[in-house]
Design a protein around this motif. Structure first.
Motif, PDB file in Angstrom:
ATOM      1  N   ASP A  17      13.435  -3.960  -2.095  1.00 42.63           N
ATOM      2  CA  ASP A  17      12.850  -2.900  -1.263  1.00 42.63           C
ATOM      3  C   ASP A  17      11.951  -2.096  -2.183  1.00 42.63           C
ATOM      4  N   ILE A  18      10.627  -2.214  -1.995  1.00 44.59           N
ATOM      5  CA  ILE A  18       9.675  -1.752  -3.002  1.00 44.59           C
ATOM      6  C   ILE A  18       8.984  -0.455  -2.595  1.00 44.59           C
ATOM      7  N   ARG A  19       9.087   0.565  -3.440  1.00 51.43           N
ATOM      8  CA  ARG A  19       8.346   1.825  -3.278  1.00 51.43           C
ATOM      9  C   ARG A  19       7.801   2.212  -4.656  1.00 51.43           C
ATOM     10  N   PHE A  20       6.594   1.769  -4.985  1.00 57.64           N
ATOM     11  CA  PHE A  20       6.067   2.003  -6.322  1.00 57.64           C
ATOM     12  C   PHE A  20       5.572   3.431  -6.526  1.00 57.64           C
ATOM     13  N   SER A  21       4.989   4.017  -5.474  1.00 61.21           N
ATOM     14  CA  SER A  21       4.444   5.357  -5.652  1.00 61.21           C
ATOM     15  C   SER A  21       4.261   6.018  -4.288  1.00 61.21           C
ATOM     16  N   ASN A  22       3.685   7.216  -4.323  1.00 64.07           N
ATOM     17  CA  ASN A  22       3.411   7.948  -3.080  1.00 64.07           C
ATOM     18  C   ASN A  22       1.959   7.780  -2.633  1.00 64.07           C
ATOM     19  N   ILE A  23       1.264   6.774  -3.145  1.00 67.16           N
ATOM     20  CA  ILE A  23      -0.133   6.552  -2.756  1.00 67.16           C
ATOM     21  C   ILE A  23      -0.220   6.282  -1.256  1.00 67.16           C
ATOM     22  N   CYS A  24      -1.016   7.080  -0.584  1.00 67.44           N
ATOM     23  CA  CYS A  24      -1.202   6.898   0.860  1.00 67.44           C
ATOM     24  C   CYS A  24      -2.478   7.615   1.276  1.00 67.44           C
ATOM     25  N   ASN A  25      -3.125   7.096   2.297  1.00 65.20           N
ATOM     26  CA  ASN A  25      -4.372   7.679   2.786  1.00 65.20           C
ATOM     27  C   ASN A  25      -4.192   8.526   4.039  1.00 65.20           C
ATOM     28  N   PHE A  26      -2.972   8.646   4.532  1.00 63.97           N
ATOM     29  CA  PHE A  26      -2.681   9.452   5.721  1.00 63.97           C
ATOM     30  C   PHE A  26      -1.866  10.685   5.341  1.00 63.97           C
ATOM     31  N   LYS A  27      -1.985  11.719   6.188  1.00 61.20           N
ATOM     32  CA  LYS A  27      -1.144  12.920   6.068  1.00 61.20           C
ATOM     33  C   LYS A  27      -0.323  13.025   7.347  1.00 61.20           C
ATOM     34  N   CYS A  28       0.702  12.210   7.461  1.00 59.73           N
ATOM     35  CA  CYS A  28       1.520  12.217   8.673  1.00 59.73           C
ATOM     36  C   CYS A  28       2.266  13.535   8.775  1.00 59.73           C
ATOM     37  N   ARG A  29       2.271  14.118   9.968  1.00 59.98           N
ATOM     38  CA  ARG A  29       2.772  15.484  10.142  1.00 59.98           C
ATOM     39  C   ARG A  29       4.276  15.602   9.946  1.00 59.98           C
TER      40      ARG A  29
END
Length: 308
Positions: A17-29
């Motif tokens: 179960d892979i979560r390398f970083s918090n890189i994301c292009n959305f700002k989900c509310r």
């Protein structure tokens, strides 16, 4: 595989179960900076110099995973946004090099991109793996989605979803909404749209992922009078599903009713509705949104709520 004393000489992990970083292009509310780099400018605007966390939170574990690519049977990619992780493509490259196209790939993705640094994700990767499941984070349509998942473009999401349907029909692709106060009321309408658009099959279920925190977006903290209205709305949709022989989706909607029915006090509900109103108004300022236009149905719920 252990020795008598419990020693294990080799670990063959079957599931990653892979979560390398918090890189994301959305700002989900319903999200925050811990899971999305896109939140950083908005938080800095509100908190200024008081906020000292780095924009990118990164865990350097790729090299530790390499020994398990021979034994792994299933990998779940989530985020952040996994399709923006360089490591995601390094892992798939390794699996292809080892001819491990039998590995099951599962994704939770916002489906905003299908190309990454010159690579075509469908043609270069997904077309070569036999077992892929993609839960697309789509909570509603049009303005609702673009509000809840700030930075999303509805037309792009629709195009990408249907491109996968056409080019990679072997992929188990479905909309996977996160259910909270922001989209509860439009779920039956949204589900009807999914059906008419052929985004769900006759045998499809309706997956439910609930906003548990912040409490101000959890459907458990809705006032009783509003819960009663939502139960009626969802129950009517269940009847419609029965009539259309879409019975596999019924447990999902019944599950929403059951999850919502957890008792909270009137005081707790009032407190969280005030908090929600404050957040909505604050986002209008910090992110230049307009909740009364994007999610106008919330005005009934929050009518009479002040920010004190």
């Amino acid at each position: 595989y252990t020795d008598a004393d419990g020693t294990l000489h080799k670990i063959d992990l079957k599931y990653l179960d892979i979560r390398f970083s918090n890189i994301c292009n959305f700002k989900c509310r319903m999200c925050g900076h811990g899971l999305s780099t896109a939140w950083y400018p908005e938080i800095k605007k509100v908190h200024g110099a008081e906020y000292t966390e780095p924009q990118t939170i990164y865990t350097d574990i790729y090299d530790q995973l390499i020994p398990y690519f021979d034994s792994v049977e299933e990998i779940y990619f989530a985020g952040g946004e996994p399709l923006l992780y360089p490591e995601h493509y390094k892992i798939l490259d390794q699996l292809l090099a080892k001819e491990r196209t039998d590995v099951k790939l599962k994704y939770n993705t916002n489906l905003s991109i299908l190309k990454y640094k010159g690579k075509d994700i469908i043609n270069d990767y997904w077309s070569k793996f036999s077992d892929i499941t993609i839960g697309a984070s789509i909570d509603g349509k049009e303005a609702v989605l673009e509000y809840i998942r700030t930075n999303a473009k509805w037309d792009v999401i629709v195009k990408n979803f249907e491109t996968i349907q056409q080019k990679a029909p072997h992929i188990n692709l479905y909309a996977s909404p996160t259910i909270g106060i922001l989209n509860l009321k439009i779920l039956p309408e949204f589900h009807n749209w999914l059906i008419e658009r052929n985004w769900v099959k006759q045998t499809s279920s309706f997956p439910t992922n609930f906003v548990a925190h912040p409490f101000s977006q959890s459907i458990r903290y809705l006032p009783i009078w509003y819960k009663e209205k939502m139960v009626t709305l969802l129950s009517n949709h269940i009847v419609t599903l029965k009539n259309r022989n879409l019975v596999n989706a019924i447990p999902g909607f019944q599950g929403i009713i059951d999850y919502m029915q957890v008792q909270t006090t009137e005081e707790e509900s009032n407190e969280q509705m005030r908090e929600l109103k404050q957040r909505l108004d604050g986002w209008d300022y910090a992110a230049k949104l307009n909740w009364k236009t994007a999610v106008p149905y919330l005005q009934e719920l929050l009518s009479g709520i002040d920010n004190k």
